[in-house]
Design a protein around this motif. Structure first.
Motif, mmCIF file in Angstrom:
data_model
loop_
_atom_site.group_PDB
_atom_site.id
_atom_site.type_symbol
_atom_site.label_atom_id
_atom_site.label_comp_id
_atom_site.label_asym_id
_atom_site.label_seq_id
_atom_site.Cartn_x
_atom_site.Cartn_y
_atom_site.Cartn_z
ATOM 1 N N THR A 180 0.786 -1.219 0.000
ATOM 2 C CA THR A 180 0.000 0.000 0.000
ATOM 3 C C THR A 180 0.828 1.284 0.000
ATOM 4 O OG1 THR A 180 -0.143 -0.031 2.399
ATOM 5 C CG2 THR A 180 -1.924 -1.078 1.183
ATOM 6 N N ARG A 227 1.622 5.874 -2.869
ATOM 7 C CA ARG A 227 0.497 5.335 -2.113
ATOM 8 C C ARG A 227 -0.500 4.692 -3.063
ATOM 9 N NH1 ARG A 227 -0.688 8.785 2.992
ATOM 10 N NH2 ARG A 227 -2.287 7.215 3.004
ATOM 11 N N THR A 228 -1.105 3.623 -2.604
ATOM 12 C CA THR A 228 -2.127 2.979 -3.421
ATOM 13 C C THR A 228 -3.398 3.822 -3.395
ATOM 14 O OG1 THR A 228 -3.301 0.931 -3.853
ATOM 15 C CG2 THR A 228 -2.972 1.486 -1.560
ATOM 16 N N THR A 229 -4.007 3.977 -4.557
ATOM 17 C CA THR A 229 -5.239 4.755 -4.651
ATOM 18 C C THR A 229 -6.440 3.871 -4.959
ATOM 19 O OG1 THR A 229 -4.802 5.196 -6.985
ATOM 20 C CG2 THR A 229 -4.041 6.833 -5.399
ATOM 21 N N GLY A 230 -6.210 2.584 -5.040
ATOM 22 C CA GLY A 230 -7.298 1.644 -5.305
ATOM 23 C C GLY A 230 -6.875 0.562 -6.279
ATOM 24 N N PHE A 231 -7.863 -0.062 -6.880
ATOM 25 C CA PHE A 231 -7.623 -1.165 -7.805
ATOM 26 C C PHE A 231 -8.261 -0.877 -9.163
ATOM 27 C CE2 PHE A 231 -7.284 -3.145 -3.680
ATOM 28 C CZ PHE A 231 -6.192 -3.976 -3.823
ATOM 29 N N ALA A 232 -7.612 -1.316 -10.203
ATOM 30 C CA ALA A 232 -8.181 -1.270 -11.553
ATOM 31 C C ALA A 232 -7.695 -2.510 -12.293
ATOM 32 C CB ALA A 232 -7.744 -0.008 -12.288
ATOM 33 N N HIS A 280 -3.154 -2.923 -8.233
ATOM 34 C CA HIS A 280 -3.079 -1.679 -7.451
ATOM 35 C C HIS A 280 -2.808 -0.503 -8.377
ATOM 36 C CE1 HIS A 280 -3.067 -3.148 -3.313
ATOM 37 N NE2 HIS A 280 -2.262 -4.132 -3.687
ATOM 38 N N CYS A 281 -3.407 0.635 -8.088
ATOM 39 C CA CYS A 281 -3.080 1.899 -8.771
ATOM 40 C C CYS A 281 -2.364 2.776 -7.751
ATOM 41 C CB CYS A 281 -4.344 2.601 -9.239
ATOM 42 S SG CYS A 281 -5.237 1.698 -10.502
ATOM 43 N N TYR A 282 -1.306 3.453 -8.180
ATOM 44 C CA TYR A 282 -0.487 4.236 -7.263
ATOM 45 C C TYR A 282 -0.436 5.701 -7.661
ATOM 46 C CZ TYR A 282 1.210 -0.227 -5.550
ATOM 47 O OH TYR A 282 1.285 -1.479 -5.013
#
Length: 72
Positions: free
Chosen positions: A7, A37-42, A46-48
């Motif tokens: 994360t 930092r991870t901003t979520g999933f796509a 992970h999206c950073y």
């Protein structure tokens, strides 16, 4: 470049521990750290986003986009 939980991770930056100015807000301070930092999933991944932490003259830290930083 990721931590054990995937994360957050420190990112190397050429201005680390130097006086910087955010070109967008014109705020100045000492670059303390840049984190990915991870901003979520796509698509199941992970999206950073990179975030810079700058300590202002008043001692309070603020965050900016590291790509907008310039040396003072």
């Amino acid at each position: 470049m990721t931590s054990t939980d995937g994360t957050i991770a420190t990112v190397p930056h050429r201005l680390l521990y130097k006086q910087v100015r955010d070109a967008v807000t014109l705020r100045e301070g000492l670059l303390m750290d840049v984190l990915s930092r991870t901003t979520g999933f796509a698509d199941g991944r992970h999206c950073y986003a990179d975030v810079a932490y700058v300590r202002g003259a008043n001692g309070r830290e603020f965050t900016v986009d590291p790509s907008t930083l310039e040396a003072v």
